[in-house]
Design an enzyme around this catalytic site. Structure first.
Site, PDB file in Angstrom:
ATOM      1  N   CYS A   1       0.839  -1.164   0.197  1.00  0.00           N
ATOM      2  CA  CYS A   1      -0.034  -0.108  -0.192  1.00  0.00           C
ATOM      3  C   CYS A   1       0.816   1.330  -0.001  1.00  0.00           C
ATOM      4  O   CYS A   1       1.808   1.457   0.768  1.00  0.00           O
ATOM      5  CB  CYS A   1      -0.882   0.211   1.270  1.00  0.00           C
ATOM      6  SG  CYS A   1      -2.057  -1.349   1.439  1.00  0.00           S
TER       7      CYS A   1
ATOM      8  N   ARG B   1       3.674  -0.266  -4.970  1.00  0.00           N
ATOM      9  CA  ARG B   1       3.219  -0.643  -3.579  1.00  0.00           C
ATOM     10  C   ARG B   1       2.070  -1.848  -3.534  1.00  0.00           C
ATOM     11  O   ARG B   1       1.642  -2.140  -2.339  1.00  0.00           O
ATOM     12  CB  ARG B   1       3.387   0.255  -2.594  1.00  0.00           C
ATOM     13  CG  ARG B   1       4.715   1.100  -2.391  1.00  0.00           C
ATOM     14  CD  ARG B   1       4.783   2.181  -1.561  1.00  0.00           C
ATOM     15  NE  ARG B   1       4.495   1.627  -0.146  1.00  0.00           N
ATOM     16  CZ  ARG B   1       5.536   1.556   0.436  1.00  0.00           C
ATOM     17  NH1 ARG B   1       6.871   1.505  -0.023  1.00  0.00           N
ATOM     18  NH2 ARG B   1       5.583   0.997   1.910  1.00  0.00           N
TER      19      ARG B   1
ATOM     20  N   TRP C   1      -2.670  -2.854  -1.569  1.00  0.00           N
ATOM     21  CA  TRP C   1      -2.376  -4.058  -1.647  1.00  0.00           C
ATOM     22  C   TRP C   1      -3.247  -5.027  -0.589  1.00  0.00           C
ATOM     23  O   TRP C   1      -2.976  -4.697   0.338  1.00  0.00           O
ATOM     24  CB  TRP C   1      -1.029  -4.560  -1.831  1.00  0.00           C
ATOM     25  CG  TRP C   1      -0.913  -5.979  -2.141  1.00  0.00           C
ATOM     26  CD1 TRP C   1      -0.326  -6.534  -3.167  1.00  0.00           C
ATOM     27  CD2 TRP C   1      -0.615  -6.972  -1.029  1.00  0.00           C
ATOM     28  NE1 TRP C   1      -0.439  -7.958  -3.079  1.00  0.00           N
ATOM     29  CE2 TRP C   1      -0.133  -8.198  -1.540  1.00  0.00           C
ATOM     30  CE3 TRP C   1      -0.791  -6.942   0.454  1.00  0.00           C
ATOM     31  CZ2 TRP C   1       0.036  -9.306  -1.092  1.00  0.00           C
ATOM     32  CZ3 TRP C   1      -0.565  -8.287   0.885  1.00  0.00           C
ATOM     33  CH2 TRP C   1      -0.086  -9.486   0.229  1.00  0.00           C
TER      34      TRP C   1
ATOM     35  N   ASN D   1      -1.429   1.985   5.650  1.00  0.00           N
ATOM     36  CA  ASN D   1      -0.666   1.011   5.320  1.00  0.00           C
ATOM     37  C   ASN D   1      -0.099   0.280   6.329  1.00  0.00           C
ATOM     38  O   ASN D   1       0.489   0.717   7.328  1.00  0.00           O
ATOM     39  CB  ASN D   1       0.726   1.693   4.443  1.00  0.00           C
ATOM     40  CG  ASN D   1       1.922   0.762   4.211  1.00  0.00           C
ATOM     41  OD1 ASN D   1       2.814   1.190   4.296  1.00  0.00           O
ATOM     42  ND2 ASN D   1       1.481  -0.729   4.149  1.00  0.00           N
ATOM     43  N   GLY D   2      -0.495  -1.109   6.448  1.00  0.00           N
ATOM     44  CA  GLY D   2      -0.129  -2.043   7.395  1.00  0.00           C
ATOM     45  C   GLY D   2      -1.175  -3.036   7.857  1.00  0.00           C
ATOM     46  O   GLY D   2      -2.044  -3.127   7.078  1.00  0.00           O
TER      47      GLY D   2
ATOM     48  N   GLU E   1      16.348 -18.193  -9.867  1.00  0.00           N
ATOM     49  CA  GLU E   1      15.933 -16.822 -10.046  1.00  0.00           C
ATOM     50  C   GLU E   1      15.302 -16.778 -11.360  1.00  0.00           C
ATOM     51  O   GLU E   1      14.029 -15.810 -11.395  1.00  0.00           O
ATOM     52  CB  GLU E   1      17.283 -15.822 -10.031  1.00  0.00           C
ATOM     53  CG  GLU E   1      16.981 -14.473 -10.320  1.00  0.00           C
ATOM     54  CD  GLU E   1      15.878 -13.766  -9.542  1.00  0.00           C
ATOM     55  OE1 GLU E   1      15.359 -14.241  -8.592  1.00  0.00           O
ATOM     56  OE2 GLU E   1      15.491 -12.627  -9.867  1.00  0.00           O
TER      57      GLU E   1
ATOM     58  N   LYS F   1      11.375 -15.185 -11.653  1.00  0.00           N
ATOM     59  CA  LYS F   1      10.903 -14.117 -12.585  1.00  0.00           C
ATOM     60  C   LYS F   1       9.729 -14.803 -13.562  1.00  0.00           C
ATOM     61  O   LYS F   1       8.913 -14.184 -13.742  1.00  0.00           O
ATOM     62  CB  LYS F   1      12.136 -13.764 -13.276  1.00  0.00           C
ATOM     63  CG  LYS F   1      12.243 -12.377 -13.645  1.00  0.00           C
ATOM     64  CD  LYS F   1      13.037 -11.407 -12.482  1.00  0.00           C
ATOM     65  CE  LYS F   1      12.653 -12.035 -11.147  1.00  0.00           C
ATOM     66  NZ  LYS F   1      13.314 -11.037 -10.230  1.00  0.00           N
TER      67      LYS F   1
ATOM     68  N   GLU G   1       6.545 -15.241 -11.682  1.00  0.00           N
ATOM     69  CA  GLU G   1       5.980 -14.017 -11.100  1.00  0.00           C
ATOM     70  C   GLU G   1       5.326 -13.171 -12.170  1.00  0.00           C
ATOM     71  O   GLU G   1       4.216 -12.697 -11.843  1.00  0.00           O
ATOM     72  CB  GLU G   1       7.417 -13.206 -10.658  1.00  0.00           C
ATOM     73  CG  GLU G   1       6.818 -11.916  -9.837  1.00  0.00           C
ATOM     74  CD  GLU G   1       7.948 -11.288  -9.258  1.00  0.00           C
ATOM     75  OE1 GLU G   1       9.249 -11.479  -9.929  1.00  0.00           O
ATOM     76  OE2 GLU G   1       7.987 -10.434  -8.470  1.00  0.00           O
TER      77      GLU G   1
ATOM     78  N   HIS H   1      16.288 -37.678  -9.302  1.00  0.00           N
ATOM     79  CA  HIS H   1      15.699 -38.324  -7.937  1.00  0.00           C
ATOM     80  C   HIS H   1      14.179 -38.047  -7.700  1.00  0.00           C
ATOM     81  O   HIS H   1      13.688 -37.933  -6.780  1.00  0.00           O
ATOM     82  CB  HIS H   1      16.470 -37.727  -6.841  1.00  0.00           C
ATOM     83  CG  HIS H   1      17.919 -38.171  -6.949  1.00  0.00           C
ATOM     84  ND1 HIS H   1      18.374 -39.486  -6.484  1.00  0.00           N
ATOM     85  CD2 HIS H   1      18.941 -37.505  -7.544  1.00  0.00           C
ATOM     86  CE1 HIS H   1      19.801 -39.410  -6.833  1.00  0.00           C
ATOM     87  NE2 HIS H   1      20.125 -38.492  -7.061  1.00  0.00           N
TER      88      HIS H   1
ATOM     89  N   LYS I   1       5.312  -4.622  -4.617  1.00  0.00           N
ATOM     90  CA  LYS I   1       6.814  -4.441  -4.685  1.00  0.00           C
ATOM     91  C   LYS I   1       7.317  -4.695  -3.276  1.00  0.00           C
ATOM     92  O   LYS I   1       8.488  -5.399  -3.200  1.00  0.00           O
ATOM     93  CB  LYS I   1       7.205  -2.850  -5.262  1.00  0.00           C
ATOM     94  CG  LYS I   1       8.901  -2.836  -5.324  1.00  0.00           C
ATOM     95  CD  LYS I   1       9.245  -3.339  -6.600  1.00  0.00           C
ATOM     96  CE  LYS I   1      10.801  -3.226  -6.617  1.00  0.00           C
ATOM     97  NZ  LYS I   1      11.556  -4.285  -7.528  1.00  0.00           N
TER      98      LYS I   1
HETATM   99  O1  M6R Z   1      12.403  -5.665  -1.295  1.00  0.00           O
HETATM  100  P1  M6R Z   1      13.085  -6.964  -0.945  1.00  0.00           P
HETATM  101  O2  M6R Z   1      14.415  -7.038  -1.659  1.00  0.00           O
HETATM  102  O3  M6R Z   1      13.270  -7.431   0.743  1.00  0.00           O
HETATM  103  O4  M6R Z   1      11.996  -7.901  -1.688  1.00  0.00           O
HETATM  104  C1  M6R Z   1      12.263  -9.293  -1.347  1.00  0.00           C
HETATM  105  C2  M6R Z   1      11.111 -10.101  -2.280  1.00  0.00           C
HETATM  106  O5  M6R Z   1       9.935  -9.668  -2.054  1.00  0.00           O
HETATM  107  C3  M6R Z   1      11.477  -9.707  -3.720  1.00  0.00           C
HETATM  108  O6  M6R Z   1      12.707  -9.802  -4.028  1.00  0.00           O
HETATM  109  C4  M6R Z   1      10.614 -10.486  -4.735  1.00  0.00           C
HETATM  110  O7  M6R Z   1      10.757 -11.859  -4.635  1.00  0.00           O
HETATM  111  C5  M6R Z   1      10.610  -9.877  -6.136  1.00  0.00           C
HETATM  112  N1  M6R Z   1       9.183  -9.299  -6.678  1.00  0.00           N
HETATM  113  C6  M6R Z   1      10.875 -10.759  -7.403  1.00  0.00           C
HETATM  114  O8  M6R Z   1      11.206 -10.375  -8.325  1.00  0.00           O
END
Ligand code: M6R
Length: 583
Positions: free
Chosen positions: A2, A27, A74, A98-99, A457, A461, A464, A480, A578
């Site tokens: 948020c 956010r 969010w 926010n929270g 990674e 990506k 996501e 395995h 984010k």
């Molecule tokens: O702000 P941060 O690096 O602590 O965030 C950690 C994860 O939420 C962040 O890396 C998330 O996995 C990404 N959206 C991946 O692209």
């Protein structure tokens, strides 16, 4: 999660709020809304969906107001909908939050009137109205003192040209110039307009009136606060020539690699301020992409610095029966410096009197304030939810630390220049790959050692932003169990950046081919050295031991281009935000 915004000044607040909301939209983008005081009267406009929808809605409402608050959500409590959107307006009060208010269900029992949303936040507006007989700041402070959980809150009171703000654990910044005062969850909103700002601390409250900000501590005493200088101000936050931030941010990788590295060339004390000789073990802790950077960091530190390492996912570390040793340095990695799980780990480690090093991208973020030591990735704002340039800067920084903490040697500037020289070598994935990749029902990413972390990674990506189910495995682990998944509908993306691994990789590729699986190879080695494959993805030919930086680039691009080909917005993937500021 948020984003919250507030404006008080000489100009019409609605364009100001909309502009700022677009900056903090990363956010959360489930719903958006604003409240303003139009000639003292409280007006609230909100909608399910993104800021663009709110903007259209506001075109039909010619309000004139110079004080207002805005929110982009969010969803935590209650699904994305207009009624669950913020601001929540009740009686004389309108609030944004926010929270999470953890005791909302108990507080609601004190408020007899029906609630119009399913949120935990609405109760704040009801409590303010219930206490409205108190003076503005006293009313606000009383309600804030009843809240449990985490919050950054802003409130407007009808008939009064004042804005009230409070925070606990979630970020809230205030900036002032001759024209206006703004509040924001993110400093990026202030770039180009303000030169200094105030960082509201936990339990502090501020009352904003025309040209003045009064700060109060938890006991209600007015306090003086020092403003902080807004540093490294980028001119604007824009997509430039790119359609999405993600593409722009991938193309910034050479620059951010260079600037992250260059800071140590300019000031080697950055490395030497940390008493590395005190530590016999390094423990990396982070979430998501930053956790992958931590896993890569553990490989680098064991390989180059010869220090035993461990890595943990922050949300798991919190509930593990960890044995804390003062000779362990805990390295917490976070782009935002706001991730709730990572912050809680930092607090837990500190409560055991152990040292922490935060590697953060956002200056002045909470993690950078509470860790024992701080180092920064110098990437500027990363706007796309999918982390790309910051991941590569994290790898660069960790590589630099691992290779240089024990050897008294200066930072080789020529390596930095060699990376920058290859800016133009980031080229798109050929479009012929895209129809093929969307046709596969199963996608696996495999590699060995560092390349396995790259596979993880790449898989994160891809899922996501393309919403495709995929899996990452070490090559040797396939047989395995997961080999049972392989058939003619499967694509296995094999990553190989290390020549000494080719034989083992070839065995794995043969096993996949024997089950009719399709193979795309990501390598910079001579393709003739490999067992049969269906296609090859190349990456920038930077001569650097940082192959983890170069090999992730085509995989980031593959995810990005697939998302765009599917008609998805890669910057704002569904269900995500984010900054993950809830545990
Ligand atoms: O702000 P941060 O690096 O602590 O965030 C950690 C994860 O939420 C962040 O890396 C998330 O996995 C990404 N959206 C991946 O692209």
């Amino acid at each position: 999660m948020c984003g919250i915004i507030g404006y008080m000044g000489k100009e019409d607040c609605i364009p100001q709020l909309l502009h700022a909301l677009k900056i903090v939209e990363y956010r959360g983008y489930d719903s958006a809304g604003i409240s303003c005081l139009d000639h003292g009267k409280l007006i609230t406009i909100k909608t399910k969906g993104k800021i663009a929808k709110l903007e259209t809605l506001l075109q039909h409402h010619p309000y004139h107001a110079t004080i207002g608050i805005g929110h982009t959500r969010w969803a935590t409590h209650g699904k994305p909908s207009t009624r669950n959107a913020h601001p929540h307006t009740y009686g004389h009060w309108s609030i944004i939050h926010n929270g999470i208010i953890e005791n909302a269900h108990i507080l609601k029992q004190e408020c007899p009137e029906p609630f119009s949303s399913q949120t935990d936040s609405e109760v704040i507006a009801h409590l303010l109205e219930k206490n409205n007989h108190l003076r503005g700041i006293d009313c606000f402070r009383k309600v804030i003192s009843q809240l449990q959980g985490t919050y950054a809150i802003a409130g407007l009171h009808e008939g009064e040209e004042s804005m009230y703000v409070a925070k606990y654990k979630n970020p809230l910044y205030i900036a002032q110039n001759n024209e206006s005062i703004m509040i924001s969850s993110d400093l990026a909103v202030f770039y180009g307009k303000f030169y200094s700002y105030y960082c509201l601390e936990d339990h502090e409250i501020a009352m904003i009136q025309e040209n003045s900000i009064t700060f109060y501590n938890q006991q209600g005493k007015s306090i003086a606060k020092q403003s902080l200088t807004l540093q490294n101000v980028p001119q604007t936050i824009s997509k430039g020539i790119y359609p999405y931030y993600m593409e722009k941010e991938i193309h910034e990788i050479p620059y951010v690699t260079q600037s992250t590295w260059q800071q140590f060339v300019e000031d080697e004390n950055l490395l030497h301020n940390i008493p590395w000789q005190n530590y016999t073990c390094i423990h990396f802790i982070a979430c998501g992409t930053a956790y992958h950077a931590g896993q890569m960091g553990a490989i680098y530190f064991e390989k180059y610095a010869h220090i035993p390492c461990k890595s943990s996912i922050a949300s798991e570390f919190l509930y593990e029966n960890t044995l804390f040793f003062p000779k362990t340095l805990y390295i917490l990695i976070s782009q935002s410096g706001e991730t709730a799980d990572t912050l809680s780990c930092c607090e837990k480690i500190k409560s055991h009197q152990c040292d922490t090093l935060a590697i953060v991208n956002v200056p002045h973020s909470r993690l950078s304030q509470i860790a024992t030591y701080v180092l920064h990735t110098l990437c500027g704002p990363e706007m796309s939810v999918a982390s790309t340039k910051v991941y590569t800067a994290q790898l660069t920084l960790l590589y630099l630390l691992a290779t240089h903490i024990h050897i008294e040697q200066s930072i080789p500037i020529e390596q930095v220049q060699s990376i920058l020289a290859f800016t133009d070598s980031i080229t798109p994935i050929p479009s012929s790959f895209l129809p093929k990749i969307v046709s596969y029902k199963k996608i696996l990413f495999v590699g060995k050692g560092e390349d396995y972390i790259t596979a993880k990674e790449a898989s994160l990506k891809f899922k996501e932003i393309t919403y495709t189910h995929c899996l990452a495995l070490p090559c040797g682990e396939l047989k395995h169990g997961s080999l049972a998944l392989i058939d003619a509908d499967s694509l296995v993306i094999v990553i190989c950046t290390k020549p000494n691994m080719i034989d083992k990789i070839n065995t794995c590729m043969e096993e996949i081919k024997a089950r009719n699986g399709h193979i795309w190879l990501v390598t910079n080695e001579n393709k003739k050295k490999f067992a049969p494959f269906d296609a090859i993805l190349s990456y920038p030919n930077w001569s650097t031991p940082l192959s983890a930086v170069t090999s992730i680039i085509p995989l980031q691009l593959l995810a990005y281009q697939t998302a765009v080909a599917k008609g998805l917005n890669p910057d704002q993937p569904r269900n995500l935000a984010k900054s993950v500021t809830v545990e």
